[in-house]
Design a protein around this motif. Structure first.
Motif, short mmCIF file in Angstrom:
data_model
loop_
_atom_site.label_atom_id
_atom_site.label_comp_id
_atom_site.label_asym_id
_atom_site.label_seq_id
_atom_site.Cartn_x
_atom_site.Cartn_y
_atom_site.Cartn_z
N ASP A 161 -11.33 -3.25 -12.85
CA ASP A 161 -10.31 -2.87 -14.02
C ASP A 161 -9.66 -1.73 -12.54
O ASP A 161 -8.41 -1.22 -12.87
N ARG A 163 -7.63 -0.23 -9.87
CA ARG A 163 -5.36 -0.51 -10.32
C ARG A 163 -5.85 0.52 -8.82
O ARG A 163 -5.81 1.24 -8.14
N PHE A 194 2.91 -6.90 -10.40
CA PHE A 194 1.45 -6.90 -10.73
C PHE A 194 0.64 -7.23 -10.04
O PHE A 194 -0.68 -6.28 -9.90
N HIS A 198 -3.05 -4.80 -8.80
CA HIS A 198 -4.61 -5.25 -9.43
C HIS A 198 -5.75 -6.29 -8.41
O HIS A 198 -4.96 -6.87 -7.97
N GLU A 201 -9.76 -10.93 -9.98
CA GLU A 201 -11.34 -11.25 -10.84
C GLU A 201 -11.64 -11.72 -10.05
O GLU A 201 -12.67 -12.30 -9.10
#
Length: 309
Positions: A161, A163, A194, A198, A201
């Motif tokens: 998660d 940022r 975006f 970020h 995964e």
């Protein structure tokens, strides 16, 4: 600020922070604990044993962790100088060179003389509240100039998660310098979207790197850890460190999970590449480079309110 010794590690205590520094590994910062109980520690810690490197070793052959300095390059390269070709080692020479140290009042100073090039290197650390203040000085002690770039190579913990807060830059985008499925082939120009804010995964394993295009307009970048409610904010003078790279491995490099904000004096990764782009510093005889950075570890809400108001 209190400085104590624990084997090969110096422990600094001051304000809200406790910092572990390893002089024998180029003054690497191994830990950065925040709070009275040290509950938040954002520096990446490798599971690999710490071995003593030899000059010229490849960085990846050792414990790739902590907050290091990359100088005079990040990528191994051969540079032609007046006395003949010189091999600039992988990730530079600082990370593999032992440093001497002294306590100067409320600060810790680490210093060394290069075995590779004619320069003296000095790094000073000082703790204040929730901030680690860092200052570097590099002085050419020789009779000829040499090209060089300095990059902050600080490996922080990866989190799915996480940022990433990046400043605006003159090029209004980024250049992918490590081919990967998410950002594309090496050389892909990326828009501010975006994707840049970020991290990938954790599955499938991947590694990414990009550099912001052009000079940064603000000397401020940050990593935010929402699940822990904490942030790491780097502030510096953008005139001294005008370029910024970002690296992240989500299992794609050595199976490790970490990331790095990389303020730098040149663009990008090697002196040769930066020289071809017209943005590689040259350290002249008797000249001194100096720059400063503050690493702040604080609650996320406080960082959002103050650092990016």
């Amino acid at each position: 600020m209190e400085v104590t010794r624990n084997g090969p590690v110096l422990v600094l205590r001051g304000g809200d922070l406790r910092v572990h520094v390893r002089p024998g590994r180029g003054g690497r910062i191994d830990r950065l604990f925040h709070g009275p109980s040290g509950g938040f520690q954002p520096v990446f810690v490798s599971g690999t044993a710490c071995r003593t490197p030899r000059p010229g070793d490849a960085f990846e052959e050792h414990d790739t962790c902590g907050l290091d300095d990359g100088f005079p390059t990040l990528l191994r390269e051969i540079v032609e100088l007046p006395d003949g070709p010189v091999v600039y080692p992988d990730h530079g020479e600082i990370w593999s060179t032992p440093m001497e140290w002294r306590q100067d009042g409320d600060a810790l100073t680490l210093f060394m003389e290069s075995w590779l090039l004619p320069y003296q290197y000095e790094k000073t650390l000082h703790l204040e509240r929730d901030c680690l203040h860092l200052h570097w000085r590099i002085r050419n002690t020789g009779r000829y100039a040499f090209p060089c770039l300095w990059t902050f190579h600080g490996l922080f913990r990866y989190s799915p998660d996480l940022r990433v807060r990046l400043p605006e830059s003159d090029g209004n985008g980024a250049l992918c310098t490590c081919a990967n499925p998410r950002l594309g082939p090496e050389g892909t120009r990326l828009r501010r979207t975006f994707l840049l804010a970020h991290v990938p995964e954790p599955v499938p394993p991947t590694a990414e790197k990009f550099w912001l295009l052009g000079r940064v307009r603000q000397g401020r970048c940050a990593l935010e850890y929402p699940a822990e409610g904490m942030a790491v904010v780097l502030t510096y003078d953008p005139a001294q460190l005008p370029y910024l790279g970002f690296w992240v491995t989500a299992g794609g490099f050595k199976g490790e999970y970490n990331c790095a904000l990389e303020p730098s004096t040149g663009w990008y990764d090697s002196a040769d590449c930066a020289r071809r782009q017209g943005c590689c510093p040259v350290l002249e005889p008797g000249q001194e480079q100096s720059f400063s950075m503050t690493i702040r570890v604080c609650p996320l809400m406080q960082a959002e309110k103050e650092a990016f108001a």
